[in-house]
Design an enzyme around this catalytic site. Structure first.
Site, short mmCIF file in Angstrom:
data_model
loop_
_atom_site.label_atom_id
_atom_site.label_comp_id
_atom_site.label_asym_id
_atom_site.label_seq_id
_atom_site.Cartn_x
_atom_site.Cartn_y
_atom_site.Cartn_z
N ASP A 145 60.75 36.43 60.72
CA ASP A 145 61.60 35.26 60.49
C ASP A 145 62.09 34.66 61.82
O ASP A 145 62.02 35.31 62.89
CB ASP A 145 62.80 35.70 59.63
CG ASP A 145 63.38 34.59 58.76
OD1 ASP A 145 63.09 33.43 59.03
OD2 ASP A 145 64.16 34.91 57.84
N ASP A 175 62.48 28.00 51.64
CA ASP A 175 63.51 28.78 50.96
C ASP A 175 63.86 28.17 49.61
O ASP A 175 64.63 28.76 48.84
CB ASP A 175 64.78 28.87 51.82
CG ASP A 175 64.69 29.99 52.84
OD1 ASP A 175 63.77 30.81 52.73
OD2 ASP A 175 65.55 30.05 53.73
C1 DGJ Z 1 65.46 32.98 55.91
C2 DGJ Z 1 64.26 33.25 55.06
O1 DGJ Z 1 63.56 32.08 54.82
C3 DGJ Z 1 64.71 33.92 53.77
O2 DGJ Z 1 63.62 34.11 52.91
C4 DGJ Z 1 65.38 35.22 54.10
O3 DGJ Z 1 64.44 36.08 54.68
C5 DGJ Z 1 66.55 34.98 55.04
N1 DGJ Z 1 66.15 34.23 56.20
C6 DGJ Z 1 67.16 36.29 55.47
O4 DGJ Z 1 68.14 36.12 56.40
#
Ligand code: DGJ
Length: 688
Positions: A449, A517
């Site tokens: 991430d 997301d």
């Molecule tokens: C952003 C990601 O896109 C989410 O799926 C998740 O992993 C969060 N970060 C966790 O902090």
């Protein structure tokens, strides 16, 4: 047929892909110019193309046109692709052609400046099984040079009556919003200044004459293989021509190159398609499968990810419970997301302290991993290696490891700062703990991430600190490449707060990307449509989550959620502990259906339909169709399929009904009948 040929008498090179041709020639002043990018030409036809002509009509006009890399020297007033400052203050490149090399499908045109020892190479690569042309630039200075801009390539299209630009815009949870607009006369810049590819723009574009559609019309498209800041500037001149130049870095950065250095840009690839946006997309997908993804032929597993279920409240008990339910639903890979490490119990602390949180996992991760394996799933972990919370042991010990400037505040975003991976010691630290984590815990999958943009991107004391914008990304690539080499079983998902790091550069070292997301199936339809313009279904991670959706509050049926997510690499992301028995059983049935259609979706060719998608793989066809609430009386057209054998017959694998290919493509399937607010369907056909 040789893929690259040279005609010495006309000083032109012909590059051939299976379905297209590209011709580059030298003008009288040695500047490289594009003579043709489009349908396939024979050598004889290419030789008959009019040569590069100076285009200036007055003393205020540019004499350039269709340049392969726009330099600043002479009467050139377009956005420069190459801006350099040489000793004594001379700027730009005065082209002198030094020769060329042809190595299979790889053409290198070698140039130097007429007065300064700066060598410039233009690289082109074509493949026998792809219509994509890869281009990049290499600088080899023999004197110190300051680089203000060094693009990978400039591209131009034939004179058209109009020009329409397709590209995506967006933001967090609204990535890949496809827009098609008339290209304005003047300059249009698509860019990221965020240190990452970005949610707000993505480094690809399509140009057509304003007359193309999904299945017809000429389309020219480019995509940049880079995961940091970038810039593409398109120019439509008042005299009716269109071109663009693109590469890494955004404007305002400067890089100082020392004699003997080699400066290699990322690939800025291009593809021409005669049959519309759909064919342009399929050409990109084919190319990405054949020449970009590290393991294109491996089916992407059905992932269960616990993020939306528990957020930061991770512990061994809830992960075990979710793992058991995920296995029951048919998941093949269980991913524990954020908050398993350090003092990370929310987003304000612990990032950077990559050891297992002993309060949450008193016996370490092994009991959970063993349980996941016992349940027949692989195990994956979330990491965010490039970031640190100030409230962490790492930051307290190494406050100078982050991007910062001595006279500026350190801007916090999501309570975190960016580690400077351009520093070899920082990159080395990251590689070491990742290597250890993967080795010691038999981790099969990393969700990598990146949750904030660069700010105050400096390194005090470094006279060439703008390089960190490039070197940071190169270090990320290098760490991923080393991890993959050392752990051949390891798979990686790219994520940047959703889909902020989706590009051909990251796809070369990851297996899939988290597209957004936003997991609301209704919103996801548009996100996936934008994603599919360039990137293939097998690389698009798509979860089914809870209803109402935690982000949007929208409630949609489980089948609808599945049918939308099945258009990519299906995963599950809801709080399964709150799903009813009936929902869990239905989910298990739908996951089983997905496993049946997975080869068609992940390895097939995509046709976008007005309200759905169709994949064709060998003798199998899958149609996924959906639409949201419609007012009574709204006309819903039948779904006319595409890419079938008009003389063939296709058996519906669920009902046994047999259809003629010609009829499916001309009359189409009966329209979807809205049954409540959200109608969706899945059709499996097999040639018979
Ligand atoms: C952003 C990601 O896109 C989410 O799926 C998740 O992993 C969060 N970060 C966790 O902090």
């Amino acid at each position: 047929m040789r893929s690259v040929t040279f005609d010495a008498s006309s000083r032109r090179w012909l590059l051939r892909t299976p379905g297209t041709s590209y011709v580059v020639a030298l003008a009288d002043d040695d500047a490289p110019r594009c003579l043709h990018w489009g349908p396939a030409l024979t050598a004889e036809q290419a030789a008959s193309l009019p040569g590069p002509a100076a285009s200036g009509a007055s003393s205020f006009d540019s004499t350039a046109g269709e340049e392969e890399l726009v330099s600043e020297v002479g009467a050139r007033f377009e956005t420069p692709s190459l801006q350099v400052v040489l000793p004594g203050g001379d700027r730009g490149i005065e082209w002198r052609h030094d020769g060329h090399d042809i190595d299979g499908g790889h053409l290198t045109l070698r140039f130097s400046d007429r007065r300064h020892p700066l060598l410039v190479e233009l690289h082109y690569r074509v493949h026998e099984d792809s219509d994509v042309i890869e281009r990049w630039t290499v600088l080899r200075p023999r004197v110190p040079v300051t680089v203000l801009r060094c693009d990978s390539a400039a591209w131009s299209v034939p004179a058209l009556e109009g020009y329409r630009l397709s590209h995506v815009t967006g933001g967090w949870s609204s990535e890949h919003a496809l827009g098609r607009t008339e290209l304005a006369v003047g300059e249009t810049t698509l860019t990221s200044r965020r240190g990452v590819t970005s949610h707000h723009a993505n480094p690809w574009l399509m140009i057509d004459g304003g007359d193309a559609g999904e299945r017809h019309g000429e389309v020219w498209s480019c995509a940049l293989a880079w995961s940091g800041s970038w810039r593409v500037t398109l120019t439509r001149t008042p005299s009716g021509r269109a071109s663009w130049t693109g590469g890494f870095g955004h404007e305002g950065l400067t890089w100082r190159l020392e004699p003997g250095e080699e400066w290699v840009t990322p690939v800025f690839a291009g593809v021409y398609a005669p049959d519309g946006y759909g064919e342009a997309s399929r050409r990109w997908h084919d190319h990405i499968a054949r020449h970009v993804l590290p393991r294109p032929d491996e089916p992407r597993p059905v992932v269960y990810n616990a993020w939306e279920a528990v957020g930061f409240d991770v512990n061994e008990a809830n992960q075990r419970d979710l793992a058991r339910l995920a296995a029951r639903a048919g998941a093949e890979l269980f991913v524990m997301d954020d908050a398993w490490f350090g003092g990370r119990t929310g987003d304000s602390a612990g990032l950077g302290d990559w050891w297992v949180n002993e309060e949450r996992f008193p016996d370490g991760l092994s009991p959970l991993i063993d349980e996941v394996h016992r349940l027949g799933m692989r195990f994956g972990l979330w990491v965010e290696p490039e970031m640190v919370n100030p409230d962490s042991d790492l930051y307290r010990a190494n406050p100078d490891w982050v991007l910062h400037m001595p006279g500026r505040s350190r801007t916090l975003l999501r309570n975190q700062l960016v580690l400077n991976f351009a520093r070899p010691d920082v990159a080395d630290w990251a590689h070491k703990w990742l290597h250890k984590l993967v080795s010691e815990h038999a981790v099969d999958f990393l969700k990598w991430d990146f949750n904030r943009a660069f700010t105050e991107a400096g390194r005090p004391g470094d006279p060439d600190q703008d390089r960190l914008w490039i070197d940071h990304v190169r270090a990320v690539y290098s760490i991923m490449d080393r991890l993959r080499a050392d752990h051949p079983h390891l798979r990686i998902e790219a994520c940047a707060g959703g889909g902020g790091r989706t590009d051909l550069g990251i796809l070369a070292r990851t297996d899939q990307v988290w597209a957004s997301d936003n997991t609301d199936a209704h919103d996801r339809i548009a996100i996936q449509r934008g994603f599919s313009q360039v990137y293939p279904a097998r690389a698009m991670a798509a979860w089914v989550t809870d209803s109402p959706n935690p982000l949007t509050g929208r409630a949609v049926p489980l089948r609808f959620r599945f049918h939308v997510a099945m258009a990519g690499a299906l995963g599950l992301g809801g709080d399964l502990a709150r799903w009813s028995e009936a929902e869990l059983s239905e989910a298990a049935e739908l996951v089983a259906v997905y496993k049946d259609i997975r080869p068609v979706v992940q390895f097939g060719r995509l046709w976008r339909l007005p309200y759905g998608v169709q994949y064709v793989h060998g003798d199998r066809v899958v149609v996924l169709a959906w639409h949201g609430p419609v007012a009574f009386g709204t006309p819903i057209a039948p779904l006319r399929l595409a890419g079938l054998d008009p003389d063939g017959r296709y058996r519906d694998e669920d009902t046994g009904a047999v259809h003629h290919g010609a009829v499916l493509m001309s009359r189409g399937l009966p329209p979807l009948t809205p049954n409540g607010a959200y109608a969706s369907t899945l059709l499996r056909l097999r040639a018979c």
